[in-house]
Write a protein that holds these residues in place. Structure first.
Motif, mmCIF file in Angstrom:
data_model
loop_
_atom_site.group_PDB
_atom_site.id
_atom_site.type_symbol
_atom_site.label_atom_id
_atom_site.label_comp_id
_atom_site.label_asym_id
_atom_site.label_seq_id
_atom_site.Cartn_x
_atom_site.Cartn_y
_atom_site.Cartn_z
ATOM 1 N N LEU A 28 6.759 15.515 -3.097
ATOM 2 C CA LEU A 28 6.465 14.816 -1.842
ATOM 3 C C LEU A 28 5.810 13.453 -2.056
ATOM 4 C CD1 LEU A 28 5.158 17.666 0.507
ATOM 5 C CD2 LEU A 28 7.344 16.460 0.641
ATOM 6 N N CYS A 29 5.411 13.150 -3.264
ATOM 7 C CA CYS A 29 4.773 11.859 -3.518
ATOM 8 C C CYS A 29 5.735 10.724 -3.153
ATOM 9 C CB CYS A 29 4.351 11.749 -4.974
ATOM 10 S SG CYS A 29 2.959 12.811 -5.409
ATOM 11 N N GLY A 30 5.248 9.813 -2.339
ATOM 12 C CA GLY A 30 6.067 8.689 -1.913
ATOM 13 C C GLY A 30 7.124 9.028 -0.891
ATOM 14 N N ALA A 31 7.088 10.254 -0.343
ATOM 15 C CA ALA A 31 8.144 10.671 0.583
ATOM 16 C C ALA A 31 8.230 9.756 1.801
ATOM 17 C CB ALA A 31 7.913 12.117 1.026
ATOM 18 N N LEU A 32 7.086 9.293 2.299
ATOM 19 C CA LEU A 32 7.094 8.484 3.513
ATOM 20 C C LEU A 32 7.402 7.015 3.238
ATOM 21 C CD1 LEU A 32 4.134 10.076 5.488
ATOM 22 C CD2 LEU A 32 6.584 10.502 5.733
ATOM 23 N N ALA A 33 7.624 6.665 1.980
ATOM 24 C CA ALA A 33 8.087 5.314 1.678
ATOM 25 C C ALA A 33 9.578 5.156 1.970
ATOM 26 C CB ALA A 33 7.807 4.977 0.213
ATOM 27 N N ASP A 34 10.273 6.268 2.070
ATOM 28 C CA ASP A 34 11.693 6.256 2.413
ATOM 29 C C ASP A 34 11.835 5.923 3.898
ATOM 30 O OD1 ASP A 34 14.334 6.804 3.054
ATOM 31 O OD2 ASP A 34 14.415 8.688 1.933
ATOM 32 N N PRO A 35 12.446 4.803 4.263
ATOM 33 C CA PRO A 35 12.538 4.427 5.680
ATOM 34 C C PRO A 35 13.298 5.428 6.531
ATOM 35 C CG PRO A 35 13.964 3.041 4.334
ATOM 36 C CD PRO A 35 13.114 3.829 3.385
ATOM 37 N N ALA A 131 -0.793 8.860 -1.619
ATOM 38 C CA ALA A 131 0.239 9.485 -2.457
ATOM 39 C C ALA A 131 1.464 9.851 -1.623
ATOM 40 C CB ALA A 131 -0.330 10.725 -3.136
ATOM 41 N N LEU A 132 1.261 10.378 -0.416
ATOM 42 C CA LEU A 132 2.383 10.717 0.448
ATOM 43 C C LEU A 132 3.061 9.467 1.006
ATOM 44 C CD1 LEU A 132 0.851 13.717 2.439
ATOM 45 C CD2 LEU A 132 2.423 13.831 0.508
ATOM 46 N N ALA A 133 2.230 8.443 1.310
ATOM 47 C CA ALA A 133 2.766 7.213 1.898
ATOM 48 C C ALA A 133 3.571 6.404 0.891
ATOM 49 C CB ALA A 133 1.629 6.362 2.451
ATOM 50 N N GLY A 134 3.202 6.505 -0.380
ATOM 51 C CA GLY A 134 3.883 5.714 -1.391
ATOM 52 C C GLY A 134 3.550 4.243 -1.342
ATOM 53 N N ARG A 135 2.388 3.912 -0.759
ATOM 54 C CA ARG A 135 1.952 2.514 -0.687
ATOM 55 C C ARG A 135 0.456 2.473 -0.432
ATOM 56 N NH1 ARG A 135 4.671 -0.073 4.627
ATOM 57 N NH2 ARG A 135 3.323 -1.809 4.017
ATOM 58 N N LYS A 136 -0.169 1.317 -0.631
ATOM 59 C CA LYS A 136 -1.592 1.166 -0.412
ATOM 60 C C LYS A 136 -1.924 1.245 1.075
ATOM 61 C CE LYS A 136 -3.138 0.533 -4.617
ATOM 62 N NZ LYS A 136 -4.118 1.472 -5.220
ATOM 63 N N GLY A 235 -6.447 12.086 10.345
ATOM 64 C CA GLY A 235 -6.806 10.763 9.832
ATOM 65 C C GLY A 235 -5.685 9.784 10.092
ATOM 66 N N THR A 236 -6.031 8.588 10.577
ATOM 67 C CA THR A 236 -5.049 7.548 10.869
ATOM 68 C C THR A 236 -5.289 6.372 9.936
ATOM 69 O OG1 THR A 236 -4.826 8.185 13.193
ATOM 70 C CG2 THR A 236 -4.193 5.940 12.619
ATOM 71 N N PHE A 237 -4.271 6.032 9.142
ATOM 72 C CA PHE A 237 -4.392 5.037 8.088
ATOM 73 C C PHE A 237 -3.450 3.861 8.354
ATOM 74 C CE2 PHE A 237 -5.513 9.121 6.357
ATOM 75 C CZ PHE A 237 -6.587 8.872 5.502
ATOM 76 N N LEU A 238 -4.018 2.672 8.473
ATOM 77 C CA LEU A 238 -3.200 1.474 8.554
ATOM 78 C C LEU A 238 -2.744 1.085 7.152
ATOM 79 C CD1 LEU A 238 -5.351 -0.633 11.042
ATOM 80 C CD2 LEU A 238 -3.362 0.787 11.570
ATOM 81 N N PHE A 239 -1.635 0.360 7.073
ATOM 82 C CA PHE A 239 -1.179 -0.149 5.795
ATOM 83 C C PHE A 239 -2.098 -1.277 5.337
ATOM 84 C CE2 PHE A 239 3.090 1.182 7.627
ATOM 85 C CZ PHE A 239 3.073 2.398 6.964
ATOM 86 N N GLY A 243 -1.847 -7.429 -1.152
ATOM 87 C CA GLY A 243 -2.742 -7.908 -2.194
ATOM 88 C C GLY A 243 -4.161 -7.404 -2.123
ATOM 89 N N ARG A 244 -4.497 -6.558 -1.094
ATOM 90 C CA ARG A 244 -5.872 -6.081 -1.030
ATOM 91 C C ARG A 244 -5.930 -4.818 -0.173
ATOM 92 N NH1 ARG A 244 -5.412 -10.168 2.678
ATOM 93 N NH2 ARG A 244 -6.331 -9.851 4.731
ATOM 94 N N GLY A 245 -7.014 -4.072 -0.321
ATOM 95 C CA GLY A 245 -7.256 -2.905 0.517
ATOM 96 C C GLY A 245 -8.046 -3.311 1.734
#
Length: 254
Positions: A28-35, A131-136, A235-239, A243-245
């Motif tokens: 499942l790692c990076g699964a949500l990076a798939d559009p 890890a699930l999002a596949g991005r910072k 939990g709600t996470f913005l991208f 170049g930064r968190g």
């Protein structure tokens, strides 16, 4: 109940499979990076005995401080229609909740006393979402607690926030779903290719769901014995900005 009632790190709630997500070795790692993929669900990522202890702490400490959340169907959606088949339905819902808008709220203070805020603000919770999002993902993520009892639901909605510049192009929701004994079923129905054609159970004792929003979905009425319920730790996470968190805490959803 002391602050040590719950683990301080989300990682301590994970099963062997869940730790593989943190390690970056799970499927499942990076699964949500798939559009093409908007939603993932798994009922083997949390250690069930530990999740049951968390659920018991929530039942013991938070039931009395939950706020009712009720958005019924407005009658004008029928009686003010002027054209056949012109229905427009706003978001409807019924559940109980704790909003984390202010640390002075009774619910927030109770959640803090049992260590829930610390758990949901832990580094491993953020790392798991990444890890699930596949991005910072940005720092300063939003929190909410929900409890669905028998008959409680969330009607069709898409969770799009075009007025929020940071959220307008999408974001990630991570839900920890903890069902009490006596829950028979509750389903998440979501759209694919423009139709509500996909369905997943969210009624297992310990389920992780993650969403790459916005997309259309709804939660069916919970069916279960009187007093049973499903806790959702959200939990709600913005991208993160390029170049930064970045830090930008999204507002709680009403």
């Amino acid at each position: 109940m002391s602050r040590s009632s719950l683990p301080s790190e989300f990682e301590d709630l994970l099963s062997r499979a869940g730790r593989k997500v943190l390690a970056g070795t799970h499927a499942l790692c990076g699964a949500l990076a798939d559009p093409r993929r908007r939603f993932v669900v798994a009922d083997d990522l949390l250690d069930r005995p530990k999740a049951a202890r968390v659920r018991a702490a929530l039942e013991a400490s938070l039931l009395e401080v939950l706020e009712p959340l009720a958005k019924p169907i407005p009658p004008e959606t029928i009686w003010e229609m002027r054209r056949d088949y012109g229905e427009l339905l706003p978001k409807t819902a019924r559940a109980s909740t704790i909003f984390f808008d202010s640390r002075r709220e009774r619910g927030v203070q109770a959640a803090d006393r049992i260590g829930l805020v610390r758990l949901m603000r832990s580094e491993s919770y953020h790392a798991f979402a990444e890890a699930l999002a596949g991005r910072k993902l940005a720092r300063g993520w939003g929190l909410q607690v929900l409890r669905y009892g028998p008959g409680d639901y969330a009607g069709p909605h898409n969770d799009h926030h075009p007025e929020n510049k940071r959220a307008a192009h999408g974001y990630i929701d991570l839900h920890l779903s903890l069902c009490t004994p006596g829950v028979s079923h509750q389903w998440l129905v979501y759209s694919r290719a423009g139709h509500f054609s996909e369905i997943a159970s969210v009624a297992a004792p310990a389920t992780v769901t993650a969403y790459r929003l916005p997309f259309w979905h709804y939660t069916t009425p919970l069916v279960g014995k009187p007093g049973s319920g499903r806790w959702v730790l959200l939990g709600t996470f913005l991208f993160a900005a390029a170049g930064r968190g970045a830090t930008s805490r999204p507002a709680a959803r009403r």
